[in-house]
Each structure stands twice: as C-alpha cells, then as structure tokens.
Design an enzyme around this catalytic site. Structure first.
Site, short mmCIF file in Angstrom:
data_model
loop_
_atom_site.label_atom_id
_atom_site.label_comp_id
_atom_site.label_asym_id
_atom_site.label_seq_id
_atom_site.Cartn_x
_atom_site.Cartn_y
_atom_site.Cartn_z
N ASP A 15 0.87 -1.16 0.00
CA ASP A 15 0.00 0.00 0.00
C ASP A 15 0.92 1.23 0.00
OD1 ASP A 15 -2.38 1.63 0.51
OD2 ASP A 15 -1.57 1.84 2.53
N ASP A 17 -0.08 5.17 1.04
CA ASP A 17 -0.28 6.11 2.15
C ASP A 17 -0.32 5.39 3.49
OD1 ASP A 17 -0.69 8.66 0.66
OD2 ASP A 17 -2.34 7.52 -0.21
N THR A 108 -2.52 1.01 -4.42
CA THR A 108 -3.05 2.12 -3.64
C THR A 108 -4.46 2.49 -4.06
OG1 THR A 108 -2.70 4.46 -3.08
CG2 THR A 108 -1.93 3.76 -5.24
N SER A 109 -5.22 3.05 -3.13
CA SER A 109 -6.56 3.55 -3.44
C SER A 109 -6.50 4.98 -3.98
CB SER A 109 -7.44 3.52 -2.18
OG SER A 109 -7.64 2.19 -1.75
N LYS A 140 -10.53 -1.15 -2.04
CA LYS A 140 -10.34 -1.84 -0.78
C LYS A 140 -11.53 -1.51 0.13
CE LYS A 140 -5.32 -1.20 -1.14
NZ LYS A 140 -4.15 -0.52 -0.57
N ASP A 165 -1.33 -0.73 6.27
CA ASP A 165 -1.43 -0.03 7.54
C ASP A 165 -2.87 0.13 8.01
OD1 ASP A 165 -2.10 3.33 7.20
OD2 ASP A 165 -1.87 2.05 5.44
#
Length: 219
Positions: A15, A17, A108-109, A140, A165
């Site tokens: 991921d 961020d 990543t989103s 996600k 995270d």
C-alpha cells in the site's frame, strides 16, 4: 525482535499512504476543509477516510446534492497542491531499493496522478507495477487491487506478501489470500491484529536467492 514470516515469497505488494509514505497531514487538511463545508463532524469523520478511494468515502455518506465523482476530483486536486510534509516511512527508501524491480508493486486507493506526486515528494521510486484507483474495479476492502498487482507481477496471490497499515487494506489483502505485514508508524492508537506488525522498515532486510524473497531482520 518481532517474529517475521519464515516462508519465502514470490513478490511484495505495498500500500502507499501510511505504509511507505506518510501523507496524513496533507490528506486531513484537505478533508477537514471539505467536511467543514459539508457540515460534518470533522473529528468523527476523519478516521473514515484512510485506505479507501475518495469517491467511495463520499458516496457512502449519501449527502443530498453532492456529486461524489466531482467532489473526489476536487479533493484530489487540493491534495496534489499540498505535499510539503509528505515524508517516507522510516527506512522505506532503502528497503524498496533492495528489492528486485520486477518483484514488488504498489497497490493504492489513490488516483495515479496523486500517487505519483506523493511518491516524488517523499523521494520514493515509481514501481514497475503500479495499481491505482483507476485500475481496480472495486476499492479496498475488496481484493481486486491486490489480485491485479499479483497478476501483473506474474506471481500467485498466495505467494505474495502484502504490506499495509489500514483496516480496509488489511482486509483486502486477506481476501486476496496474501500474508500481511502491518506497518504502524502512522498509527495513533494500538491496532488489534493477528498479523506481524512492524513500526517501519529500518530494522528490516530482504534476502533474494534469485527466485524468491524472504523478509528478515537487519543484522
């Protein structure tokens, strides 16, 4: 020392961020301004934004007269202009540099443009395999992004190790059938998890035998 996975993996998926860089301050400034304009309880709302696509965060609020796509686009533009305090997670740069380029990916989103700006601001490399908000059909906690990342690496999902995270990302990696390492540097409160948890990457090393990767402690 934190017990790490003992098995070897075909690929590592990260991921972005909160996992390899911290953009929390930047993101929360933009979202605070937006939430204030919408009359939301900012303190209650901010914890819900992490690890999920912006458009999904806005859509699930069901705010009357609000276009989630247009609002998410405006938020992305605001976040791209606010990256002065985007920093790498401890040791992330050296850890990524130690990996074979074709054996790791970012999932990543964030939209691609924002993700690229944040990686540059944090001094981190663009990956060879890069799965962003535009690529995955479902955000996600659905596993779509991680499954696509594994496919693009050419590695079976069960042979991948995911670094995450946030609860939504952890759930996505679990649903993809991947082992998970939780990175906790940006956590404000302890997380209850059954997965391996590390603060950052400064005490981590990787062993590459020409075919597979093994996570280890730095000697």
């Amino acid at each position: 020392m934190t017990p790490l996975p003992t098995r070897r993996f075909g690929g590592f998926l990260f991921d972005m961020d909160g996992t390899i860089l911290s953009s929390i301050a930047s993101a929360e400034r933009a979202w605070t301004a937006w939430a204030t304009r919408q009359g939301l309880d900012v303190a209650a709302f901010l914890p819900t934004i992490h690890g999920v696509q912006s458009v999904e965060t806005i859509r699930r609020l069901n705010l009357p007269g609000v276009d989630p796509v247009a609002e998410a686009h405006a938020l992305t533009e605001a976040e791209m202009l606010d990256v002065d305090d985007v920093d790498p997670i401890g040791g992330a740069g050296a850890f990524l540099a130690a990996l074979p380029p074709d054996r790791w990916a970012i999932v990543t989103s964030a939209p691609r443009r924002l993700a690229e700006v944040r990686l540059k601001a944090a001094g981190l490399p663009l990956p060879g395999v890069f799965v962003t908000a535009e690529d995955a059909e479902r955000s996600k906690p659905a596993p779509d992004g991680f499954l696509l990342g594994a496919k693009r690496l050419g590695v079976a999902p069960q042979d991948c190790l995911a670094f995450e995270d946030a609860p939504a990302g952890i759930a996505a990696a679990e649903a993809a059938g991947m082992a998970v390492v939780v990175v906790s540097q940006t956590h404000r409160h302890p997380m209850d998890t059954t997965h391996v948890m590390v603060t950052d990457y400064r005490d981590l090393a990787v062993e590459w035998d020409g075919a597979s990767l093994k996570l280890d402690h730095r000697v």
